[in-house]
Enzyme design. Structure first.
Site, PDB file in Angstrom:
ATOM      1  N   ARG A 179       0.794  -1.222   0.000  1.00 43.30           N
ATOM      2  CA  ARG A 179       0.000   0.000   0.000  1.00 43.30           C
ATOM      3  C   ARG A 179       0.835   1.284   0.000  1.00 43.30           C
ATOM      4  O   ARG A 179       0.465   2.295   0.597  1.00 43.30           O
ATOM      5  CB  ARG A 179      -0.977   0.012   1.189  1.00 43.30           C
ATOM      6  CG  ARG A 179      -1.995  -1.115   1.144  1.00 43.30           C
ATOM      7  CD  ARG A 179      -2.879  -1.038  -0.101  1.00 43.30           C
ATOM      8  NE  ARG A 179      -3.793  -2.177  -0.183  1.00 43.30           N
ATOM      9  CZ  ARG A 179      -3.541  -3.282  -0.902  1.00 43.30           C
ATOM     10  NH1 ARG A 179      -2.423  -3.388  -1.611  1.00 43.30           N
ATOM     11  NH2 ARG A 179      -4.408  -4.269  -0.925  1.00 43.30           N
ATOM     12  N   SER A 228     -11.147   1.101   2.577  1.00 42.23           N
ATOM     13  CA  SER A 228     -10.469   0.504   3.732  1.00 42.23           C
ATOM     14  C   SER A 228      -9.743   1.578   4.525  1.00 42.23           C
ATOM     15  O   SER A 228      -8.924   2.314   3.979  1.00 42.23           O
ATOM     16  CB  SER A 228      -9.479  -0.572   3.271  1.00 42.23           C
ATOM     17  OG  SER A 228     -10.157  -1.649   2.669  1.00 42.23           O
ATOM     18  N   GLU A 298      -4.664   3.708   6.262  1.00 43.82           N
ATOM     19  CA  GLU A 298      -4.532   3.556   4.816  1.00 43.82           C
ATOM     20  C   GLU A 298      -5.137   4.769   4.126  1.00 43.82           C
ATOM     21  O   GLU A 298      -4.633   5.235   3.103  1.00 43.82           O
ATOM     22  CB  GLU A 298      -5.244   2.282   4.349  1.00 43.82           C
ATOM     23  CG  GLU A 298      -5.090   2.004   2.858  1.00 43.82           C
ATOM     24  CD  GLU A 298      -5.591   0.626   2.463  1.00 43.82           C
ATOM     25  OE1 GLU A 298      -6.114   0.503   1.348  1.00 43.82           O
ATOM     26  OE2 GLU A 298      -5.452  -0.308   3.269  1.00 43.82           O
TER      27      GLU A 298
END
Length: 305
Positions: A179, A228, A298
């Site tokens: 990520r 998310s 995130e």
């Protein structure tokens, strides 16, 4: 919150600028959460050359941030000082194919990349169908879903540096990790090339349908949300840790942890940026207390509190 209007000074210093400059433009409408204050300046470049021209002449002391469709973003209520750049789909949203390669502008939706690939019988990009962002965000965050990641298919990306210089990055140059990518954060990605493999059309469509069904049944995609919220810790799932900490349905002001998927925060209708961020921090604290594991955001958070 209102910032000093510096658009006249910028226009005077950039007589050949073709893009649009707006002062104190609300950013709430540009994010999925629908919260947050204004950008001191919102710039929409006409094309890649216009972006390079702007960056080259922009005073170095002004901060710059890029937004796409705002699907993974919390804008704080105090707004964003400096310049927010939004790449418009008309100038940066084209997609095309050649053989087993898909070329896409940074403003193209990830979903469109999957659709473009499918139309050319190119497999391997079905996972993009389940990511509610743009190519630019996928490059910056190594976006992934349903077993695939951007790093798995990227050939190269192009971007403009803070000094207006154009750069090309191969897959290894991106320094992808989970990520995230290791490219200088000041680089603004403008396009990318992805390589898949020629695959049976029915198999591609079946996989895309699986991805869509998973999203619709497991995620609150029709809410004001941001995708998310936290990265999955190594060997664990963020949603399981959040659920075990008793946070399912937890509320702060108008923000709530989704009952459907604990790693999604939602704006129930009247949340502020502060509500959403405070809820996220409360979740992090409770998870740390119950499991000893520290969750990392995130979702990107920008601007003044």
């Amino acid at each position: 919150m209102t910032f000093p209007d510096i658009t006249s000074d910028l226009k005077a210093a950039m007589p050949e600028l073709r893009g649009r400059l707006l002062a104190n433009q609300s950013l709430a409408e540009l994010t999925w959460f629908r919260v947050g204050g204004p950008a001191q300046v919102l710039f929409t470049p006409a094309d890649e050359d216009d972006l390079a021209y702007f960056l080259k002449r922009l005073p170095q002391e002004l901060p710059v941030y890029v937004v796409g469709v705002g699907s993974n973003l919390i804008v704080r209520d105090g707004g964003m000082p400096g310049v927010v750049i939004r790449l418009a789909p008309r100038a940066f949203g084209e997609t095309s194919t050649a053989g087993d390669v898909v070329t896409a502008g940074a403003a193209a939706l990830d979903k469109r990349v999957a659709e473009t690939a499918a139309a050319a019988n190119i497999g391997g990009m079905e996972f993009f169908f389940g990511i509610p962002g743009t190519v630019g965000g996928a490059l910056r965050m190594n976006a992934g879903a349903n077993g695939g990641e951007t790093k798995d298919v990227l050939v190269e990306a192009t971007g403009i540096g803070r000094d207006g210089t154009k750069h090309t990055f191969g897959n290894a140059d991106m320094k992808f990790v989970y990520r995230n990518s290791g490219v200088d954060p000041s680089v603004i990605f403008t396009s990318a090339r992805f390589r898949g493999r020629i695959t049976d059309a029915d198999a591609i469509r079946a996989r895309m349908n699986e991805v869509q069904t998973h999203r619709e049944t497991a995620q609150p995609i029709r809410e004001k949300t941001g995708g998310s919220t936290f990265k999955n810790p190594p060997g664990n799932s963020a949603w399981k840790l959040i659920d075990a900490a008793g946070c399912r349905g937890l509320k702060v002001g108008g923000a709530q942890v989704s009952e459907m998927h604990c790693n999604f925060l939602i704006n129930t209708g009247n949340a502020t940026g502060h509500d959403i961020e405070s809820l996220g921090e409360t979740v992090r604290e409770r998870v740390k207390q119950t499991s000893g594991i520290e969750l990392h955001w995130e979702i990107k958070r920008i601007g003044n509190s």
